[in-house]
Design an enzyme around this catalytic site. Structure first.
Site, PDB file in Angstrom:
ATOM      1  N   SER A 151       0.506  -1.009  -0.106  1.00  0.00           N
ATOM      2  CA  SER A 151       0.050  -0.203  -0.409  1.00  0.00           C
ATOM      3  C   SER A 151       0.795   1.470   0.001  1.00  0.00           C
ATOM      4  CB  SER A 151      -1.489   0.023   1.246  1.00  0.00           C
ATOM      5  OG  SER A 151      -2.094  -1.304   1.261  1.00  0.00           O
ATOM      6  N   SER A 194     -13.451   0.669   2.937  1.00  0.00           N
ATOM      7  CA  SER A 194     -12.553   0.537   2.042  1.00  0.00           C
ATOM      8  C   SER A 194     -11.640   1.646   1.734  1.00  0.00           C
ATOM      9  CB  SER A 194     -13.654   0.405   0.396  1.00  0.00           C
ATOM     10  OG  SER A 194     -12.020   0.510  -0.625  1.00  0.00           O
ATOM     11  N   GLN A 239      -9.279   1.898  -0.169  1.00  0.00           N
ATOM     12  CA  GLN A 239      -8.980   2.162  -1.347  1.00  0.00           C
ATOM     13  C   GLN A 239     -10.436   3.475  -2.062  1.00  0.00           C
ATOM     14  OE1 GLN A 239      -9.127  -1.718  -3.619  1.00  0.00           O
ATOM     15  NE2 GLN A 239      -7.006  -2.189  -3.286  1.00  0.00           N
ATOM     16  N   ASP A 276      -6.772  -7.917   4.534  1.00  0.00           N
ATOM     17  CA  ASP A 276      -5.818  -8.668   3.320  1.00  0.00           C
ATOM     18  C   ASP A 276      -5.161 -10.152   4.125  1.00  0.00           C
ATOM     19  OD1 ASP A 276      -6.324  -7.083   1.578  1.00  0.00           O
ATOM     20  OD2 ASP A 276      -4.963  -6.247   1.803  1.00  0.00           O
ATOM     21  N   LYS A 296     -12.421  -9.617  -3.703  1.00  0.00           N
ATOM     22  CA  LYS A 296     -10.519  -9.405  -3.322  1.00  0.00           C
ATOM     23  C   LYS A 296     -10.484 -10.273  -4.724  1.00  0.00           C
ATOM     24  CE  LYS A 296     -10.278  -7.437   0.651  1.00  0.00           C
ATOM     25  NZ  LYS A 296      -9.541  -5.777   0.081  1.00  0.00           N
TER      26      LYS A 296
HETATM   27  C1  S3P Z   1      -5.707  -1.210   0.215  1.00  0.00           C
HETATM   28  C2  S3P Z   1      -6.503  -2.009   0.403  1.00  0.00           C
HETATM   29  C3  S3P Z   1      -7.271  -3.033   0.576  1.00  0.00           C
HETATM   30  C4  S3P Z   1      -6.628  -3.937   0.632  1.00  0.00           C
HETATM   31  C5  S3P Z   1      -5.674  -3.396  -0.306  1.00  0.00           C
HETATM   32  C6  S3P Z   1      -4.513  -2.555  -0.568  1.00  0.00           C
HETATM   33  C7  S3P Z   1      -4.247  -0.338   0.016  1.00  0.00           C
HETATM   34  O1  S3P Z   1      -8.301  -3.118  -0.045  1.00  0.00           O
HETATM   35  O2  S3P Z   1      -7.816  -4.517   1.093  1.00  0.00           O
HETATM   36  O3  S3P Z   1      -5.389  -4.868  -0.908  1.00  0.00           O
HETATM   37  O4  S3P Z   1      -3.991   0.201  -0.597  1.00  0.00           O
HETATM   38  O5  S3P Z   1      -5.410   0.944   0.527  1.00  0.00           O
HETATM   39  P1  S3P Z   1     -10.198  -2.584   0.469  1.00  0.00           P
HETATM   40  O6  S3P Z   1      -9.126  -0.844   0.607  1.00  0.00           O
HETATM   41  O7  S3P Z   1     -10.786  -2.012  -0.443  1.00  0.00           O
HETATM   42  O8  S3P Z   1     -10.193  -3.076   1.182  1.00  0.00           O
END
Ligand code: S3P
Length: 756
Positions: A339, A484, A486, A632, A659
């Site tokens: 990340s 989330s 992301q 994760d 996922k």
């Molecule tokens: C991540 C957020 C998570 C995670 C992904 C990386 C990120 O997803 O599962 O591997 O770097 O922001 P979500 O935000 O969709 O849960």
């Protein structure tokens, strides 16, 4: 080496006589290989030069020879074959001879480098392409020439391209294919025009450049002596200028259109580079060189994987553990946080100044993000041993990419980029691999549309995404329907380009790397309870980033050491951001023995060394607030649950179903194979533990569903399995954890890798 299967196929096909017309390197090598491998009854050689024929006989390249081609040709009949191995411009005259004295059932093929020229010569000579002719081109050679250079292994592991037309006889095509496969080559089919374009770019123009450079330098008076001092670079670049001049002369004249098109492009590139050197435009020069180096590295990897031979996508990697190992021990540093690595590239690219990143994850996902910014004109040096130097272009410095951005398996890249690109003035298309193409993007496209972004998705909100260029975005106040990071990050990144304030409220805490890193780049982010706010229009100032080791990768070792009796591992420099430590909290609740040592702050992120010792685990009901903090890590945690005493219940985790795979189902299926009882539910799973008490897990073949974390979770499970465990399609482990197998085996795993 002779491949017996191939030998048999060729014998079965009973090729009669093989007449090789022209005994240079290409023809001589083919004749010798066919003869040595017994691919035909007899090999006949034809050459106008007596000395060549004598040498060919002496060397055992052929059985019989003719200097008058007609004599040899007139003896051939059905089941026989002629291979024309003469310079391209001589093919027409050869075909004329063949038309006059060759039986129409004899197969004809050739080895010329330009297929359009052969096809048009054949049409001129025969009036139409004869069914017996299969145009072909072995992509093999050497700067050596003549029959003396013949090498029976020249074609082993090389590609041969055949360019049949609809009227080509299938029996002739099959015979030619068998011949080339019989000498160790791999055959592909292609239209002749495409062949000529590809070869112009990858072979013909490089030869032109090498000849031109050597000739130019040789003719410059003051350079008389320079070759004496020529070092590796000159030698490497000009090796091919030692090739046969007649052959290359013929190729240039017969493939002139395609060669000129590439040369014109190159001339433009030369002019730009010349200008950059003249005016000292260092970014331009470094941009060209770093992009080229990257492309070259990629190309070298392709060659190493013998891409000329194997389609890249069919490579399936399996992991296998044959025997359960003893306790795990040692100190390990797992690769950098995925990340944080993504975000470092994104913010570093938009910053003013140079951002230096260390500990960068050189996994495919983060590299996909890196490549994307290179495609949008950002100069990025590295990565080299985790070091990356980003020459930021400022908030408005990105350039339209030359084509679609390919993000491989990386959902984080696509979702965060959707936000970041929504505020750019140009259109971008984003694509991904099969798994990414099935993942929901509506969760970012819909709120971004509320900000004024124009994003098109495929049906069901899936990629490819088309992000249209817009003049402006407006800030919004958005309450996330799911926890989330992301989606939160996509909106905050779009918020940097929006008028006014963008506020994002999350239903539960999710990873906050974007907020922290924006702060590190000097961009104010307000945090107020569950809401994060940014104001558009600011700037990012370059900074240095030290990426900690990824807790999501460390999690596999936390679980491994917890379930193998007698184990103790020290996991170094692991990021322990409070929004990421669900795995530590959950393992501790299960009775895990984890201690944090040497806690410190590194560039705005908390980091520690984590000591994990074996401890008997017990099943628990996982607290729902821990779910986003361990999102994760559940594949690994499910293995812990299978080994624990009692039952583990997970709920509130429906996100796991979208996922890289449906992780609830994928884990339930794999666990069932290893003899673990589970009850998958829409938002979680119930796992009946007790595997360790029963003496271990069973063995079997587990499907990873191309999901890196499923592969690694079952690699951990294999540590306590009594039978062999095979995990299929593990190639995606490279997205987040390159060298997983090597590191795991250093800790005491016994994983074997194989290609299936
Ligand atoms: C991540 C957020 C998570 C995670 C992904 C990386 C990120 O997803 O599962 O591997 O770097 O922001 P979500 O935000 O969709 O849960």
């Amino acid at each position: 080496m002779i491949d017996t299967d191939k030998e048999l196929t060729a014998r079965d096909s009973s090729l009669g006589r093989l007449l090789v017309y022209g005994l240079g390197l290409i023809g001589g090598s083919l004749a010798q290989a066919a003869r040595q491998r017994g691919l035909c009854r007899e090999v006949i050689g034809v050459s106008r030069r007596q000395s060549t024929l004598e040498r060919a006989l002496e060397m055992g390249v052929v059985d019989r020879v003719y200097s008058d081609a007609r004599e040899g040709l007139s003896q051939l009949g059905p089941g026989d074959m002629v291979v024309i191995c003469v310079p391209t411009l001589t093919v027409r005259a050869t075909l004329e001879e063949l038309r006059e004295c060759l039986h129409p059932a004899v197969t004809i093929t050739d080895a010329a480098s330009v297929k359009g020229a052969v096809v048009s010569a054949a049409i001129d000579v025969y009036g139409a392409l004869p069914p017996q002719l299969v145009p072909g081109h072995p992509i093999a050679g050497s700067e050596k020439s003549g029959v003396e250079a013949a090498n029976p292994n020249l074609y082993v592991d090389h590609r041969v391209i055949l360019t049949p037309e609809p009227q080509t006889g299938t029996e002739h095509l099959a015979a030619v294919r068998r011949l080339w496969e019989g000498v160790g080559a791999t055959v592909s089919l292609m239209p002749w025009a495409e062949h000529d374009e590809v070869l112009a770019a990858t072979s013909h123009v490089p030869h032109v450049l090498a000849y031109a450079l050597v000739d130019t330098l040789a003719r410059m008076e003051e350079n008389r002596e320079i070759f004496r001092y020529a070092a590796g670079g000159f030698r490497d670049f000009t090796r091919i200028a030692g090739s046969d001049p007649v052959m290359w002369h013929d190729i240039c004249l017969s493939n002139s259109d395609a060669i000129l098109a590439v040369l014109d492009h190159l001339t433009g590139s030369f002019a730009e580079l010349r200008n950059a050197i003249a005016v000292g435009d260092s970014d331009f020069i470094l941009g060209v060189f770093t992009r080229a180096r990257e492309a070259r590295t990629h190309f070298t990897k392709m060659l190493e994987r013998k891409a000329y031979l194997e389609p890249m996508t069919s490579q399936s990697l399996i992991y296998r553990t044959q025997k359960a190992p003893g306790p795990l021990s040692g100190r390990l540093r797992v690769p950098g946080d995925k990340s944080i690595s993504h975000r470092a590239i994104m913010l570093g690219s938009l910053a003013e100044g140079i951002t230096r990143v260390s500990g960068f994850l050189e996994g495919e996902d983060a590299l996909a993000t890196l490549q994307t910014f290179r495609d949008m004109g950002v100069v990025i040096e590295g990565p080299s041993r985790g070091e990356v130097i980003i020459h930021g272009v400022g908030m408005h410095g990105l350039k339209p990419p030359p084509g679609p951005l390919y993000l491989g398996n990386s959902g984080t890249s696509m979702r965060l980029l959707a936000g970041l690109l929504a505020g750019q003035p140009f259109d971008v298309v984003m694509t991904g691999d099969e798994s990414l193409s099935k993942r929901p993007m509506g969760r970012v496209a819909e709120p971004l549309a509320l900000m004024g972004a124009v994003i098109e998705t495929e049906e069901g909100g899936c990629p490819p995404l088309v992000v249209r260029g817009v003049d402006s975005l407006n800030g919004i106040n958005y309450v996330l329907p799911m926890a989330s990071a992301q989606v939160k990050s996509a909106l905050l990144l779009a918020g940097l380009y929006a008028e006014g304030e963008t506020a994002v409220t999350e239903p539960a805490p999710t990873r906050d790397h974007t907020e922290r890193m924006l702060g590190g780049f000097g961009y104010p982010v307000e945090r107020d309870g569950a809401t994060a706010r940014v104001r558009g229009g600011g700037i990012l100032k370059a900074c240095d980033i030290d990426v900690p080791a990824d807790i999501s990768s460390a999690a596999f070792f936390m679980v491994a050491a917890s379930i193998v009796p007698g184990s103790e591992l020290l996991l170094e420099h692991v990021g322990i951001n409070p929004t990421r430590i669900g795995v530590i909290n959950i393992l501790r609740l299960m009775g895990g023995d984890l201690t944090l040592e040497n806690e410190r702050n590194v560039g705005g992120e908390p980091v520690a060394d984590i000591r994990v010792r074996y401890a008997p685990l017990k099943g628990i009901a996982i607290p729902e607030e821990q779910v986003p903090l361990a999102i994760d890590e559940f594949p690994a945690l499910f293995i812990a649950a299978a080994c624990a005493e009692g039952t583990t219940v997970l709920s509130g985790a429906e996100e796991l179903r979208v996922k890289e795979s449906d992780r609830i189902q994928a884990m339930a299926d794999g666990l069932a194979t290893l003899g673990v009882q589970t009850e998958p539910r829409p938002d979680g799973i119930v796992i009946t533990g007790g595997a360790l008490a029963r003496g271990g897990l069973g063995g079997g073949v587990v499907e990873s569903h191309y999901d890196h974390r499923i592969s690694m979770a079952f690699a951990v499970a294999s540590l306590v399995a009594n039978d062999e465990v095979t995990i299929r399609d593990c190639q995606h482990v490279a997205t987040s954890f390159p060298d997983f197998v090597a590191l795991a085996n250093r800790a005491g795993f016994r994983l074997l890798e194989a290609h299936a």
